[in-house]
Design an enzyme around this catalytic site. Structure first.
Site, PDB file in Angstrom:
ATOM      1  N   ASP A 182       0.830  -1.203   0.000  1.00  0.00           N
ATOM      2  CA  ASP A 182       0.000   0.000   0.000  1.00  0.00           C
ATOM      3  C   ASP A 182       0.863   1.251   0.000  1.00  0.00           C
ATOM      4  O   ASP A 182       0.538   2.249  -0.659  1.00  0.00           O
ATOM      5  CB  ASP A 182      -0.923  -0.015   1.219  1.00  0.00           C
ATOM      6  CG  ASP A 182      -1.904   1.136   1.224  1.00  0.00           C
ATOM      7  OD1 ASP A 182      -2.467   1.456   0.147  1.00  0.00           O
ATOM      8  OD2 ASP A 182      -2.121   1.740   2.289  1.00  0.00           O
ATOM      9  N   HIS A 282      -6.535  -4.676   2.314  1.00  0.00           N
ATOM     10  CA  HIS A 282      -6.494  -3.443   1.512  1.00  0.00           C
ATOM     11  C   HIS A 282      -5.266  -3.424   0.603  1.00  0.00           C
ATOM     12  O   HIS A 282      -5.374  -3.213  -0.608  1.00  0.00           O
ATOM     13  CB  HIS A 282      -6.477  -2.227   2.442  1.00  0.00           C
ATOM     14  CG  HIS A 282      -6.222  -0.929   1.743  1.00  0.00           C
ATOM     15  ND1 HIS A 282      -7.199  -0.255   1.026  1.00  0.00           N
ATOM     16  CD2 HIS A 282      -5.094  -0.173   1.622  1.00  0.00           C
ATOM     17  CE1 HIS A 282      -6.689   0.844   0.512  1.00  0.00           C
ATOM     18  NE2 HIS A 282      -5.417   0.917   0.848  1.00  0.00           N
TER      19      HIS A 282
END
Length: 369
Positions: A182, A282
């Site tokens: 991320d 995520h």
């Protein structure tokens, strides 16, 4: 005589930062004494898993400092309903401060309430280095099923971010890998904007912070993962925690005259609505989306990016999908909505067709090999 350069853009931007950021092993034992000078009455938002990760040390610290506190558990997503409920409970309790303990869902819910009220003190204690949520001035809002609804810009920032690297070291290493992906995404996403829009200081600052994080992963990433697997705090792990939370958060915190949405995160937002991907973290969705961005931009994956995605175990192909797979893939491509007003800011075309071709390329080639 004017020396104005028509390409030069006057500097105009803001940077959001917390009041203070502290990172060290064993910090959990000092939380009470760090908070007590600012507030005396807390409402704590956490998850059952995060609460177990910080106790009994946290309770002992809060009580030793003489703080009054009550705990509330968030067991689902960061939704508008969860935000409204926590706000109601906070006001009913009359707490002066919010202590948010956990991952992105907990932190974003607390940040959204703190921003809406504007008269409380927020203390963020991330138990994972899986995102930059502790720092990033955004609250990511989902529906009850985990589908992305909104990325809400915030003005209020935490008074204090407290990161105990011992707690991060004891977390499942999957979260650290996901956080690395991320965070490295920030440079991959922002660099094309800067190349296509030179002389914007805000973009230069964003890209500089993002590149520093990317370089930290090239140097320290694999060592940090190994340390996390041993549940040991090392220099490498500390550097990667800093990159995942501080540098990625800082890159997200610069707001300039250009709106610069990251393509991989826009793709991610559509992927959250696919039920078969709900068990992907995520950063894992972002990793697959980075592969798609690279295919859209270059027609083939960037070699270094692909190597990093493999090292940090990002999914490189969609899982089994219900129904007609080809139709589902075409629909995913059609559902990705990159902001129309930003399309001209990138040096490559983002269309349903280019996205569909990228998705089909992940079907046709084994990038994990």
């Amino acid at each position: 005589m004017s020396l104005a350069n028509p390409q030069f853009q006057p500097a105009q931007f803001t940077i959001k930062s917390p009041g203070n950021y502290i990172q060290q092993p064993g910090l959990i034992h000092q939380v009470g004494e760090r908070i007590r000078p600012l507030v005396g009455h807390l409402r704590i938002l956490t998850s059952p898993q995060a609460w177990r990760a910080v106790n009994p040390a946290l309770e002992e610290s809060l009580n030793r400092a003489g703080l009054c506190w009550q705990v509330e558990y968030l067991t689902g997503e960061c939704t508008d309903a969860a935000i409204a409920q926590f706000r109601h409970n906070l006001l009913e309790q009359g707490a002066e401060g919010i202590l948010a303990i956990g991952g992105g869902r907990v932190l974003d819910t607390a940040k959204a309430v703190n921003d809406a009220l504007g008269d409380r003190q927020l203390f963020a204690l991330p138990t994972l280095a899986a995102t930059c949520a502790a720092w990033s001035p955004l609250a990511i809002i989902y529906n009850e099923e985990g589908g992305h609804l909104d990325s809400r810009a915030l003005d209020a920032m935490p008074a204090l971010i407290l990161v105990d690297s011992d707690i991060i070291a004891r977390a499942d290493v999957r979260y650290l890998r996901s956080g690395i992906v991320d965070a490295l995404a920030k440079w991959v996403e922002f660099d094309p904007w800067q190349r296509h829009n030179p002389h914007h200081l805000a973009l230069e600052v964003k890209v500089s912070a993002a590149r520093q994080a990317y370089d930290a992963f090239l140097r320290w990433g694999e060592e940090a993962v190994a340390a996390n697997e041993r549940q040991q705090v090392t220099q490498a792990l500390e550097k990667v925690i800093e990159a995942n939370i501080v540098l990625a958060g800082l890159a997200n915190s610069v707001r300039g005259e250009l709106d610069t949405p990251g393509l991989a995160h826009v793709i991610h937002d559509t992927l959250t609505h696919q039920p078969e991907l709900h068990d992907w973290l995520h950063g894992e969705k972002v990793g697959f989306s980075l592969l798609l961005q690279s295919l859209v931009e270059y027609g083939q994956p960037d070699a270094q990016l692909l190597s990093l995605l493999k090292i940090y175990r990002s999914p490189l192909r969609l899982p089994t999908l219900a129904g007609d797979r080809a139709a589902r893939i075409a629909q995913i491509a059609a559902d990705i909505r990159f902001p129309a007003q930003s399309l001209g800011g990138l040096p490559f075309a983002v269309t349903t067709e280019t996205l569909h071709r990228a998705l089909l390329a992940t079907e046709a080639q084994d990038f994990a090999a």
